[in-house]
Design an enzyme around this catalytic site. Structure first.
Site, PDB file in Angstrom:
ATOM      1  N   CYS A 161       3.256   4.304   7.419  1.00 23.27           N
ATOM      2  CA  CYS A 161       3.743   5.166   6.337  1.00 23.27           C
ATOM      3  C   CYS A 161       2.892   5.009   5.079  1.00 23.27           C
ATOM      4  O   CYS A 161       3.362   4.555   4.030  1.00 23.27           O
ATOM      5  CB  CYS A 161       5.205   4.866   6.041  1.00 23.27           C
ATOM      6  N   GLU A 162       1.629   5.343   5.196  1.00 21.74           N
ATOM      7  CA  GLU A 162       0.672   5.332   4.085  1.00 21.74           C
ATOM      8  C   GLU A 162      -0.313   6.476   4.314  1.00 21.74           C
ATOM      9  O   GLU A 162      -0.811   6.649   5.421  1.00 21.74           O
ATOM     10  CB  GLU A 162      -0.127   4.021   4.058  1.00 21.74           C
TER      11      GLU A 162
END
Length: 402
Positions: free
Chosen positions: A327-328
Site C-alpha cells: 500500500c504505497e
C-alpha cells in the site's frame, strides 16, 4: 534455467543466486592484484546468506562487516577471525567489546570519539586493539548521493588532518595498535578514476606516517566497483583498476585490502515472481506481481534500474508499470517499461538482484520474506526457507494480554 520447474517446486516469489558466477568474479578480482599481497574482504551487507558466505570462506575470502551481527554471521559460515574486519559509523560499546573478544583482524575507526571508546574497552579487557582509520579523502565518487561516501559532507570517515592526529595518538597508546588505513568513497562506480585519485591522497598520508615511525600493514581501498545494470553501461576493467591502485603504492610494503560486495554478487542473482493480473486505466497499464518493494526495495529507494524479462511470453510489447501489492505508490519494480502482454501466473524474472535485494528486505505489510536458492554446478538447492506468519509473530505472541 527451468523457471517453471522452480516455480512448481518452490513457489514464487524467490531469489536465486548463481554461485559459480560469484566464484568466477572472486577469482578474477584476486588475479588482478596478484602482483602484490592482497586480501579480499567481501562486504557482507550486500548479501549475507550463510551458504553464500560459506562458499566465499571456502575460497579463503575475508569479510567486511558493519555490525556485530554480520561478524557473527561470517564466523558461523566458517570465516577465520583473522580475516574479518569491522567497519561502520555507529559501533556500540558492546559491539566493540565483542569484536575484541573474537580477536578479529582489525577495527576500522570512523571518528576520534569512537577511537576513545575503543581504547577504554580495550583497557577494560587488558587487550591491544588493532585499528585502521577510515580516511575521507574528499573525492567525488560521481554516483547516487545515497551511496556517495567520500566527500566531507558525508558521514563517513575523518579528514586527513584528523586522521594524522588519531594515528599519532594510537601510536602512543598502550591499548591501540595502528595496522591499516582505509577509504571507501562510494558504491556503484563505473568510472574508477575517483578511486585512483583517492588512493593517491591516502598513499601520501601513509608515507607521512611512515616518516613518523608509524608503519602500517594494510592499505584498504574499500569497495565501490560498479556493475552494468543497463545495457549501455560498461563495467570497469579489473586490470586498469588494479594497476591504478598499484601505481600509487610504489615503495610501500603494504597488503592491499578490498571490499567488493555488489561487484561479486549483484549479477549472480535473479528475483523470480509471478504475474497476478493486469490493470488498465485511461492512461496507464499496470502489471501486478506477487513480489513487492518489501522484497526488493532498490527501485523504490534509489530509482534503480533492473532488467525485467518474461521468459515464456512473446508478442507485441507496450509500456507498463510493474508493481507489487504494498500500500504505497512507491511500490514498483519498473515504470514505463516495454513488455509483452501477460496473464495470471506468468513468470517474471527481475535480473541482477543478487546484491542489496534480500539483505534489504522487510516484513512491511506483514508480508513473509521469500525463500532463497543457489545454483551451483548445475544443481539448484534451497539455502533459506520461506518465512511464514508464525515466524513473523514469534517474538510478539507471548506478550498478548490474556
Amino acid at each position: 534455467m527451468d523457471y517453471k520447474q522452480l516455480k512448481q517446486e518452490f513457489n514464487t516469489p524467490f531469489y536465486i543466486y548463481n554461485f559459480d558466477f560469484i566464484k568466477e568474479r572472486f577469482l578474477n578480482l584476486k588475479e588482478a592484484f596478484k602482483a602484490r599481497k592482497s586480501q579480499i574482504f567481501y562486504a557482507v551487507k550486500a548479501n549475507s546468506n550463510l551458504s553464500l558466505l560459506q562458499m566465499l570462506a571456502n575460497l579463503d575470502s575475508g569479510f567486511d562487516c558493519v555490525s556485530i551481527g554480520e561478524v557473527k554471521r561470517a564466523l558461523k559460515a566458517g570465516a577465520k577471525a583473522y580475516k574479518i574486519i569491522f567497519s561502520g559509523v555507529g559501533k556500540t560499546k558492546e559491539e566493540l567489546r565483542q569484536a575484541l573478544e573474537y580477536d578479529i583482524l582489525y577495527i576500522n575507526l570512523e571518528s576520534e570519539a569512537e577511537m576513545m571508546l575503543l581504547e577504554s574497552v580495550a583497557k577494560e579487557l587488558n587487550l591491544k586493539a588493532r585499528i585502521s582509520i577510515r580516511v575521507n579523502p574528499n573525492v567525488d565518487a560521481k554516483t547516487h548521493p545515497y551511496i556517495s561516501t567520500g566527500l566531507n559532507e558525508n558521514k563517513f570517515g575523518v579528514e586527513i588532518d584528523i586522521a594524522r592526529k588519531m594515528y599519532l595518538y594510537a601510536k602512543n597508546s598502550s591499548f591501540l595498535e595502528p595496522v591499516g588505513v582505509h577509504f571507501h568513497i562510494g558504491s556503484q562506480l563505473l568510472d574508477i578514476s575517483p578511486i585512483h585519485e583517492a588512493a593517491a591522497i591516502v598513499a601520501k598520508l601513509v608515507r607521512e606516517l611512515k616518516a613518523l615511525q608509524i608503519d602500517l600493514k594494510f592499505f584498504d581501498i574499500g569497495g565501490g566497483l560498479g556493475v552494468a545494470y543497463e545495457k549501455n553501461e560498461c563495467e570497469p576493467d579489473l586490470y586498469d583498476y588494479a594497476q591504478g591502485i598499484l601505481a600509487q603504492l610504489h615503495g610501500l610494503d603494504l597488503t592491499i585490502g578490498m571490499e567488493p560486495g555488489r561487484y561479486l554478487v549483484a549479477k549472480s542473482g535473479e528475483f523470480v515472481c509471478s504475474v497476478l493480473y493486469e490493470k488498465q486505466n485511461k492512461t496507464k497499464r499496470f502489471v501486478v506481481v506477487d513480489g513487492a518493494m518489501n522484497d526488493l526495495i532498490r527501485p523504490s529507494l534509489y530509482e534503480a534500474y533492473h532488467e525485467i524479462i518474461l521468459p515464456y511470453n512473446q508478442g507485441e510489447e507496450s509500456l507498463c508499470d510493474v508493481v507489487g501489492g504494498i500500500c504505497e505508490s512507491g511500490d514498483f519494480f519498473a515504470k514505463a517499461r516495454s513488455l509483452p502482454s501477460t496473464q495470471s501466473d506468468d513468470i517474471m524474472v527481475i535480473k541482477n538482484t543478487g546484491a542489496y535485494g534480500f539483505s534489504m528486505s522487510s516484513n512491511y505489510n506483514t508480508r513473509n520474506k521469500v525463500c532463497e536458492l543457489a545454483l551451483e554446478e548445475g544443481q539448484v538447492r534451497l539455502i533459506r526457507q520461506r518465512e511464514n506468519f508464525e515466524d513473523q509473530i514469534a517474538l510478539e505472541e507471548k506478550f498478548l494480554k490474556a
